[in-house]
Design an enzyme around this catalytic site. Structure first.
Site, PDB file in Angstrom:
ATOM      1  N   GLU A 169       9.110  -5.780  -7.235  1.00 10.94           N
ATOM      2  CA  GLU A 169       9.144  -4.962  -6.016  1.00 10.94           C
ATOM      3  C   GLU A 169       9.138  -3.473  -6.353  1.00 10.94           C
ATOM      4  OE1 GLU A 169      12.775  -6.162  -4.106  1.00 10.94           O
ATOM      5  OE2 GLU A 169      12.239  -8.280  -4.176  1.00 10.94           O
ATOM      6  N   PRO A 170       8.148  -3.012  -7.087  1.00 17.06           N
ATOM      7  CA  PRO A 170       8.147  -1.586  -7.443  1.00 17.06           C
ATOM      8  C   PRO A 170       7.786  -0.711  -6.266  1.00 17.06           C
ATOM      9  CG  PRO A 170       6.103  -2.596  -8.154  1.00 17.06           C
ATOM     10  CD  PRO A 170       6.953  -3.699  -7.559  1.00 17.06           C
ATOM     11  N   GLY A 171       8.452   0.400  -6.144  1.00 18.32           N
ATOM     12  CA  GLY A 171       8.112   1.387  -5.126  1.00 18.32           C
ATOM     13  C   GLY A 171       7.716   2.673  -5.836  1.00 18.32           C
ATOM     14  N   ARG A 172       8.750   3.370  -6.352  1.00 19.23           N
ATOM     15  CA  ARG A 172       8.552   4.670  -7.002  1.00 19.23           C
ATOM     16  C   ARG A 172       7.470   4.644  -8.095  1.00 19.23           C
ATOM     17  NH1 ARG A 172      12.769   8.376  -7.293  1.00 19.23           N
ATOM     18  NH2 ARG A 172      14.207   6.664  -6.878  1.00 19.23           N
ATOM     19  N   ARG A 177      14.397  15.053  -1.317  1.00 14.04           N
ATOM     20  CA  ARG A 177      14.992  14.530  -2.555  1.00 14.04           C
ATOM     21  C   ARG A 177      15.820  15.563  -3.352  1.00 14.04           C
ATOM     22  NH1 ARG A 177      12.840  12.556  -6.411  1.00 14.04           N
ATOM     23  NH2 ARG A 177      14.282  10.829  -6.601  1.00 14.04           N
ATOM     24  N   CYS A 194      17.625  26.845   7.605  1.00 17.56           N
ATOM     25  CA  CYS A 194      18.852  27.634   7.608  1.00 17.56           C
ATOM     26  C   CYS A 194      20.040  26.900   7.025  1.00 17.56           C
ATOM     27  CB  CYS A 194      19.160  28.079   9.032  1.00 17.56           C
ATOM     28  SG  CYS A 194      17.828  29.075   9.662  1.00 17.56           S
ATOM     29  N   TYR A 215       9.165   8.355  -1.761  1.00 23.21           N
ATOM     30  CA  TYR A 215      10.342   8.834  -1.028  1.00 23.21           C
ATOM     31  C   TYR A 215      10.174  10.307  -0.629  1.00 23.21           C
ATOM     32  CZ  TYR A 215      11.982   4.472  -3.010  1.00 23.21           C
ATOM     33  OH  TYR A 215      12.070   3.161  -3.366  1.00 23.21           O
TER      34      TYR A 215
HETATM   35  N1  LLP Z   1      13.480  -3.574  -3.698  1.00 22.72           N
HETATM   36  C1  LLP Z   1      14.577  -3.280  -2.976  1.00 22.72           C
HETATM   37  C2  LLP Z   1      15.342  -4.370  -2.380  1.00 22.72           C
HETATM   38  C3  LLP Z   1      14.987  -1.933  -2.830  1.00 22.72           C
HETATM   39  O1  LLP Z   1      16.085  -1.651  -2.138  1.00 22.72           O
HETATM   40  C4  LLP Z   1      14.216  -0.895  -3.407  1.00 22.72           C
HETATM   41  C5  LLP Z   1      14.610   0.518  -3.265  1.00 22.72           C
HETATM   42  C6  LLP Z   1      13.065  -1.261  -4.129  1.00 22.72           C
HETATM   43  C7  LLP Z   1      12.732  -2.597  -4.266  1.00 22.72           C
HETATM   44  C8  LLP Z   1      12.162  -0.226  -4.766  1.00 22.72           C
HETATM   45  O2  LLP Z   1      12.791   0.483  -5.764  1.00 22.72           O
HETATM   46  P1  LLP Z   1      11.955   1.523  -6.651  1.00 22.72           P
HETATM   47  O3  LLP Z   1      10.956   0.751  -7.477  1.00 22.72           O
HETATM   48  O4  LLP Z   1      11.286   2.469  -5.755  1.00 22.72           O
HETATM   49  O5  LLP Z   1      12.977   2.188  -7.488  1.00 22.72           O
HETATM   50  N2  LLP Z   1      15.303   7.403  -1.624  1.00 22.72           N
HETATM   51  C9  LLP Z   1      15.688   7.252  -3.011  1.00 22.72           C
HETATM   52  C10 LLP Z   1      15.355   5.864  -3.548  1.00 22.72           C
HETATM   53  C11 LLP Z   1      15.957   4.717  -2.770  1.00 22.72           C
HETATM   54  C12 LLP Z   1      15.598   3.348  -3.262  1.00 22.72           C
HETATM   55  C13 LLP Z   1      16.044   2.273  -2.326  1.00 22.72           C
HETATM   56  N3  LLP Z   1      15.660   0.930  -2.676  1.00 22.72           N
HETATM   57  C14 LLP Z   1      15.039   8.365  -3.841  1.00 22.72           C
HETATM   58  O6  LLP Z   1      14.319   9.194  -3.295  1.00 22.72           O
HETATM   59  O7  LLP Z   1      15.274   8.459  -5.051  1.00 22.72           O
END
Ligand code: LLP
Length: 434
Positions: free
Chosen positions: A288-291, A327, A358, A387
């Protein structure tokens, strides 16, 4: 590898001059590189050789419809944190059939919508949620596929605000209670047990916490396979990216020449470290990669409004602010800041790079050394594809910024900048004040 590079003096995204994008669509504007997203997707999807891997992109990192469609076209499934995110994927014209739905507070409506859409699995975060999913599935006359999100109590060694896998965090069911929760799940008439899941946090730059999590999870997963015939394990997202000097040395960053053991985590190192234990389980693997899929694929373009020379301190005041990219204010995060037109003959400037909002926390960087730039010139805040836009707000009555997608020499506006009329469209002055 990303596709942001100087061609002569001008910063380009793929073959597109970013200053041209800024002039055409104004600023602040997010720009994404389709080729970078494709590289990131391909690398992570291929990181565990010999395993049946499915990438479920975490929509929370970047929910732009064009980005979602691009990923869907590449073969990605998705990880949702709300029904809204699921509906975005549908609106983008991508499939939700292979996708999963996490989150500690799923409402009845969200569960119903996800069941009707036919998602692959719910990632259940508590016993009461299990009961609710069973109830909603019963009303619809279907069986709900589930995995339990197990909280392994592993410290991911990341910023405290983005850690999710310790017993002090609200996520998942503790490892010690997981077997009993599965036992309960097996007794519900409208639930099908399909897998097991864990996600311990975000921006994790070493592989050790992931290895530790898998070591804790593997015996349970093997047990669940024997008892309930589970078919998959999801090991969540969390792979960190390099924010510092992401651009400076070209497409390959400074750390890529470091000895293997000292490098920040790469998808390949992540895959190599986890694949052996996963192979032994003989389960399908969901990631489940996001970042790591989108961070280095996006920049935020901004215009310099003023250079203010204070007492012992300079302030470079931009037209982008914490409402556009929160961020740095929220997680003290670092984003490289570079001029769209590089001029090595100019002196260096040390300044706080700030927005117009402000409050003092509206600051992207403190005492940052940067080429001297003046009013009307453009800068890029690098590695802002994850993000970034998704966390934008309307604070100070500032509109949600625009987004542009680049592919080769083609680029299009994929989110128009919000107008003032849209910003106030849902508000009314009540009749008793008129
Ligand atoms: N799976 C689940 C269940 C999650 O809660 C998350 C992220 C991911 C996958 C994806 O994680 P990643 O690969 O992106 O690390 N807003 C914060 C990051 C919050 C992440 C929340 N959960 C930031 O800007 O650093």
């Amino acid at each position: 590898m990303h596709h942001f590079q100087y061609a002569g003096q001008n910063l380009r995204c793929e073959s597109v001059d970013l200053a041209e994008v800024a002039r055409l669509y104004g600023t602040p504007t997010y720009v994404y590189s389709a080729a970078t997203i494709e590289d990131n997707y391909t690398r992570i999807a291929a990181s565990m050789k010999g395993l049946d891997v499915r990438v479920c992109f975490a929509v929370k990192a970047n929910a732009n419809l064009a980005v979602l469609r691009h990923l869907g076209n590449l073969g990605s499934s998705f990880d949702f944190a709300s029904a809204g995110e699921m509906r975005r994927v549908v609106a983008a014209g991508a499939s939700v059939k292979g996708s999963v739905f996490a989150g500690v507070g799923k409402t009845e409506t969200e569960i119903r919508l996800a069941l009707e859409a036919g998602i692959f699995s719910f990632h259940v975060e508590s016993e009461p949620e299990l009961a609710r999913i069973n109830h909603v599935a019963g009303k619809l006359g279907v069986k709900a596929p589930i995995a339990i999100r197990v909280n392994p109590d592993v410290d991911a060694h990341t910023h405290a605000k983005i850690r999710t896998g310790t017993s002090a965090d609200k996520f998942g069911i503790p490892l010690g209670k997981a077997a009993a929760a599965y036992e309960a799940a097996s007794k519900y008439p409208n639930i099908t047990i399909r897998g097991v899941q864990s996600h311990i946090g975000s921006q994790i730059t070493q592989v050790t916490p992931f290895v530790e999590t898998l070591e804790k999870l593997a015996p349970l997963a093997a047990d669940l396979k024997r008892k309930y015939g589970i078919t998959y394990i999801s090991i969540g997202g969390g792979i960190g990216v390099v924010y510092k000097e992401a651009l400076a040395s070209g497409p390959f960053s400074w750390w890529e020449t470091m000895p293997e053991a000292k490098r920040p985590l790469t998808p390949e190192a992540y895959g190599a470290a986890l694949a052996p234990a996963l192979k032994q389980l003989g389960l399908k693997v969901l990631l489940e990669p996001g970042r790591s899929m989108v961070a280095n694929a996006g920049v935020l373009l901004s215009r310099v409004e003023y250079l203010k020379r204070g007492e012992g301190k300079n302030f470079l005041i931009l037209d982008a602010a914490m409402n556009d990219l929160v961020r740095p204010a929220m997680y003290d995060s670092y984003h490289e800041i570079v001029p769209l037109r590089r001029d090595t003959t100019r002196p260096a400037l040390v300044a706080d790079v700030v927005g117009p909002i402000c409050e003092s926390t509206d600051c992207f960087a403190r005492d940052r050394q940067i080429q001297e730039v003046g009013e009307g010139e453009y800068l890029a805040l690098m590695s802002a594809g994850a993000y970034g836009h998704v966390m934008a707000s309307r604070y100070n009555a500032r509109p949600i910024p625009a987004e542009v997608l680049v592919k080769g020499s083609a680029f299009e506006l994929v989110t128009a900048r919000e107008t003032f009329e849209q910003l106030v469209a849902n508000e009314r002055v009540p009749s008793f004040l008129k």
